[in-house]
Design a protein around this motif. Structure first.
Motif, PDB file in Angstrom:
ATOM      1  N   THR A  46       0.839  -1.203   0.000  1.00 26.68           N
ATOM      2  CA  THR A  46       0.000   0.000   0.000  1.00 26.68           C
ATOM      3  C   THR A  46       0.876   1.256   0.000  1.00 26.68           C
ATOM      4  OG1 THR A  46      -1.663  -1.229   1.221  1.00 26.68           O
ATOM      5  CG2 THR A  46      -1.936   1.153   1.157  1.00 26.68           C
ATOM      6  N   LYS A  47       1.917   1.216   0.791  1.00 26.75           N
ATOM      7  CA  LYS A  47       2.845   2.356   0.806  1.00 26.75           C
ATOM      8  C   LYS A  47       3.472   2.548  -0.569  1.00 26.75           C
ATOM      9  CE  LYS A  47       7.172   4.012   2.808  1.00 26.75           C
ATOM     10  NZ  LYS A  47       7.024   5.078   3.776  1.00 26.75           N
ATOM     11  N   LEU A  48       3.868   1.443  -1.165  1.00 28.35           N
ATOM     12  CA  LEU A  48       4.533   1.494  -2.474  1.00 28.35           C
ATOM     13  C   LEU A  48       3.627   2.108  -3.541  1.00 28.35           C
ATOM     14  CD1 LEU A  48       7.224   0.553  -3.793  1.00 28.35           C
ATOM     15  CD2 LEU A  48       6.009  -1.507  -4.508  1.00 28.35           C
ATOM     16  N   ILE A  49       2.363   1.686  -3.520  1.00 34.75           N
ATOM     17  CA  ILE A  49       1.454   2.162  -4.560  1.00 34.75           C
ATOM     18  C   ILE A  49       1.177   3.660  -4.399  1.00 34.75           C
ATOM     19  CG2 ILE A  49      -0.803   1.673  -3.466  1.00 34.75           C
ATOM     20  CD1 ILE A  49       0.140   0.998  -7.095  1.00 34.75           C
ATOM     21  N   ILE A  50       1.122   4.124  -3.180  1.00 33.75           N
ATOM     22  CA  ILE A  50       0.938   5.565  -2.964  1.00 33.75           C
ATOM     23  C   ILE A  50       2.144   6.332  -3.505  1.00 33.75           C
ATOM     24  CG2 ILE A  50       0.854   7.360  -1.172  1.00 33.75           C
ATOM     25  CD1 ILE A  50      -1.796   6.004  -1.657  1.00 33.75           C
ATOM     26  N   ARG A  51       3.309   5.813  -3.209  1.00 34.28           N
ATOM     27  CA  ARG A  51       4.527   6.498  -3.682  1.00 34.28           C
ATOM     28  C   ARG A  51       4.618   6.508  -5.198  1.00 34.28           C
ATOM     29  NH1 ARG A  51       9.468   4.486   0.023  1.00 34.28           N
ATOM     30  NH2 ARG A  51      10.656   5.424  -1.646  1.00 34.28           N
ATOM     31  N   GLU A  52       4.180   5.401  -5.808  1.00 37.59           N
ATOM     32  CA  GLU A  52       4.325   5.287  -7.262  1.00 37.59           C
ATOM     33  C   GLU A  52       3.214   5.965  -8.043  1.00 37.59           C
ATOM     34  OE1 GLU A  52       4.594   1.277  -8.493  1.00 37.59           O
ATOM     35  OE2 GLU A  52       6.664   1.061  -7.860  1.00 37.59           O
ATOM     36  N   ARG A  53       2.017   5.957  -7.488  1.00 39.33           N
ATOM     37  CA  ARG A  53       0.867   6.328  -8.297  1.00 39.33           C
ATOM     38  C   ARG A  53       0.301   7.724  -8.055  1.00 39.33           C
ATOM     39  NH1 ARG A  53       2.158   3.565 -11.687  1.00 39.33           N
ATOM     40  NH2 ARG A  53       1.154   1.741 -12.568  1.00 39.33           N
ATOM     41  N   VAL A  54       0.693   8.346  -6.968  1.00 37.34           N
ATOM     42  CA  VAL A  54       0.171   9.689  -6.760  1.00 37.34           C
ATOM     43  C   VAL A  54       1.087  10.683  -7.485  1.00 37.34           C
ATOM     44  CG1 VAL A  54      -0.369  11.475  -5.060  1.00 37.34           C
ATOM     45  CG2 VAL A  54      -0.995   9.107  -4.615  1.00 37.34           C
ATOM     46  N   VAL A  55       0.473  11.453  -8.378  1.00 37.35           N
ATOM     47  CA  VAL A  55       1.235  12.370  -9.227  1.00 37.35           C
ATOM     48  C   VAL A  55       1.857  13.496  -8.397  1.00 37.35           C
ATOM     49  CG1 VAL A  55       1.030  14.039 -11.117  1.00 37.35           C
ATOM     50  CG2 VAL A  55      -0.250  11.905 -11.194  1.00 37.35           C
ATOM     51  N   ARG A  56       3.093  13.811  -8.707  1.00 35.69           N
ATOM     52  CA  ARG A  56       3.752  14.959  -8.060  1.00 35.69           C
ATOM     53  C   ARG A  56       3.878  16.097  -9.058  1.00 35.69           C
ATOM     54  NH1 ARG A  56       7.642  11.936  -3.954  1.00 35.69           N
ATOM     55  NH2 ARG A  56       6.481   9.991  -4.119  1.00 35.69           N
ATOM     56  N   PHE A  57       3.564  17.274  -8.619  1.00 36.49           N
ATOM     57  CA  PHE A  57       3.590  18.426  -9.521  1.00 36.49           C
ATOM     58  C   PHE A  57       4.751  19.345  -9.209  1.00 36.49           C
ATOM     59  CE2 PHE A  57      -0.707  16.980  -9.046  1.00 36.49           C
ATOM     60  CZ  PHE A  57      -1.081  16.815 -10.361  1.00 36.49           C
ATOM     61  N   LYS A  58       5.280  19.923 -10.272  1.00 39.96           N
ATOM     62  CA  LYS A  58       6.333  20.910 -10.085  1.00 39.96           C
ATOM     63  C   LYS A  58       5.714  22.304  -9.991  1.00 39.96           C
ATOM     64  CE  LYS A  58      10.339  18.676 -12.026  1.00 39.96           C
ATOM     65  NZ  LYS A  58      11.454  18.778 -12.963  1.00 39.96           N
ATOM     66  N   ALA A  59       6.375  23.153  -9.251  1.00 44.09           N
ATOM     67  CA  ALA A  59       5.876  24.525  -9.108  1.00 44.09           C
ATOM     68  C   ALA A  59       5.930  25.237 -10.456  1.00 44.09           C
ATOM     69  CB  ALA A  59       6.739  25.267  -8.093  1.00 44.09           C
ATOM     70  N   PRO A  60       4.881  26.012 -10.789  1.00 45.25           N
ATOM     71  CA  PRO A  60       4.910  26.772 -12.044  1.00 45.25           C
ATOM     72  C   PRO A  60       5.976  27.870 -12.004  1.00 45.25           C
ATOM     73  CG  PRO A  60       2.976  27.328 -10.757  1.00 45.25           C
ATOM     74  CD  PRO A  60       3.658  26.214 -10.035  1.00 45.25           C
TER      75      PRO A  60
ATOM     76  N   ASN B  39       9.324  22.842  -4.923  1.00 44.03           N
ATOM     77  CA  ASN B  39       8.468  21.886  -5.640  1.00 44.03           C
ATOM     78  C   ASN B  39       7.671  21.003  -4.673  1.00 44.03           C
ATOM     79  OD1 ASN B  39       8.899  22.600  -8.312  1.00 44.03           O
ATOM     80  ND2 ASN B  39      10.747  21.347  -8.490  1.00 44.03           N
ATOM     81  N   TYR B  42       4.871  23.091  -3.131  1.00 45.58           N
ATOM     82  CA  TYR B  42       3.788  23.359  -4.081  1.00 45.58           C
ATOM     83  C   TYR B  42       2.947  22.097  -4.298  1.00 45.58           C
ATOM     84  CZ  TYR B  42       1.211  24.430  -8.305  1.00 45.58           C
ATOM     85  OH  TYR B  42       0.204  24.598  -9.211  1.00 45.58           O
ATOM     86  N   ASN B  43       3.628  20.984  -4.470  1.00 48.65           N
ATOM     87  CA  ASN B  43       2.925  19.714  -4.683  1.00 48.65           C
ATOM     88  C   ASN B  43       1.970  19.418  -3.521  1.00 48.65           C
ATOM     89  OD1 ASN B  43       2.552  17.007  -5.966  1.00 48.65           O
ATOM     90  ND2 ASN B  43       3.529  16.336  -4.076  1.00 48.65           N
ATOM     91  N   HIS B 137      -3.660   6.525 -11.674  1.00 42.68           N
ATOM     92  CA  HIS B 137      -3.341   7.552 -10.684  1.00 42.68           C
ATOM     93  C   HIS B 137      -4.616   8.098 -10.042  1.00 42.68           C
ATOM     94  CE1 HIS B 137       0.777   7.799 -12.113  1.00 42.68           C
ATOM     95  NE2 HIS B 137       0.307   7.825 -13.340  1.00 42.68           N
ATOM     96  N   ASP B 159       4.364   8.824   3.177  1.00 36.19           N
ATOM     97  CA  ASP B 159       4.634   8.046   1.960  1.00 36.19           C
ATOM     98  C   ASP B 159       5.001   8.905   0.755  1.00 36.19           C
ATOM     99  OD1 ASP B 159       4.040   5.940   3.520  1.00 36.19           O
ATOM    100  OD2 ASP B 159       2.084   5.507   2.643  1.00 36.19           O
TER     101      ASP B 159
END
Lengths: 79, 209
Positions: A46-60, B39, B42-43, B137, B159
């Motif tokens: 469960t921890k792994l899937i959260i780390r892999e699947r939740v998108v991370r966004f970069k600051a504009p 970053n 912001y995320n 996702h 996490d």
């Protein structure tokens, strides 16, 4: 260590937050208990899937620029 | 830095010709210690506000406050954790007081949110046959957002952001034991949600076998 005590430590075991003694007792129990091992594996996945699947966004860039104005540095040096 | 351009000086909060050596040192240190986490901040802000403009405001407020009180930051401790704590307090002050009730999730908003950012998705090259890897996702994120806030918060901080239990305990103003148990219960709830998705799409789960 019994099943109840072991399960209370599962999240800490997944996150490598157990003390040396706790880890020893935890692993000893897992070696003898299939159900707790399955719980532990599930928590790890469960921890792994959260780390892999939740998108991370970069600051504009506009935000980077405004933060950089705080320190007046060139934005290209860091981002 | 010594920048003689007057326009530049106007824009910058702390830059002028008479900038003291101490202030100059503070700026350099602030950049190295704090701005490098932009970053990540912001995320996190985007995930808790679900709105890019609010996220930007929140991060700006956080950095303004952090710069102002940078002298109180305990050197040698985790600056990212310090910034997150400030961000969390700002979030409560700026948004939560006058917005929707905490814990309520607007699924249409999530759908729109993910629709608007789907190009930014960063697919991993996993070939694992584990059913989790078939999940999108959006589904994982919906499952995460369906959790009560107290569980979702610790899972995100642990996490996604990689904070230690001690750092999380400080951020959420709770004992480490509470963080442990929230993570355990939160992951169990999440697991149940994800298995629901997996079944919906015809994947066998461990509990089916």
């Amino acid at each position: 260590m019994n099943c109840i005590e072991t399960r209370a430590l599962i999240s800490a075991a997944v996150d490598d937050e157990l003390s040396f003694l706790e880890e020893k007792q935890f692993l000893l129990h897992l070696s003898e208990c299939n159900e707790c091992t399955v719980e532990f594996d599930d928590a790890q996945r469960t921890k792994l899937i959260i780390r892999e699947r939740v998108v991370r966004f970069k600051a504009p860039q506009t935000l980077i620029n405004s933060i950089m104005q705080l320190t007046s540095f060139s934005t290209k040096e860091m981002f | 830095m010594d920048n003689p351009d007057p326009a530049h000086q106007k824009k910058s909060l702390q830059t002028n010709e008479s900038l003291s050596a101490g202030e100059h040192k503070k700026q350099i240190e602030f950049q190295n210690e704090a701005v490098v986490h932009l970053n990540a901040l912001y995320n996190y802000a985007l995930h808790i506000t679900m709105n890019p403009d609010d996220a930007k405001d929140l991060v700006q407020e956080t950095y303004l406050k952090a710069y102002r009180f940078f002298n109180s930051f305990e050197r040698g401790t985790n600056c990212k954790a310090w910034l997150f704590k400030i961000l969390k307090n700002n979030y409560i002050n700026l948004f939560r007081k006058n917005s929707k009730e905490p814990g309520k999730v607007d699924y249409d908003l999530i759908k729109d949110f993910y629709h608007s950012i789907k190009d930014a998705r960063n697919d991993t090259s996993e070939t694992d046959s584990d059913f989790f890897h078939s999940l999108l996702h959006e589904e994982v994120y919906q499952a995460l957002l369906s959790l009560p806030e107290e569980f979702r918060e610790v899972i995100q901080l642990c996490d996604i952001e990689g904070f230690t239990y001690e750092e999380i305990a400080n951020m959420v103003d709770s004992p480490i034991g509470t963080v442990r148990s929230r993570l355990y219960r939160g992951r169990k709830l999440l697991r149940a949600q994800l298995e629901g998705y997996a079944r919906k799409y015809g994947f066998a789960t461990d509990t089916d076998q």
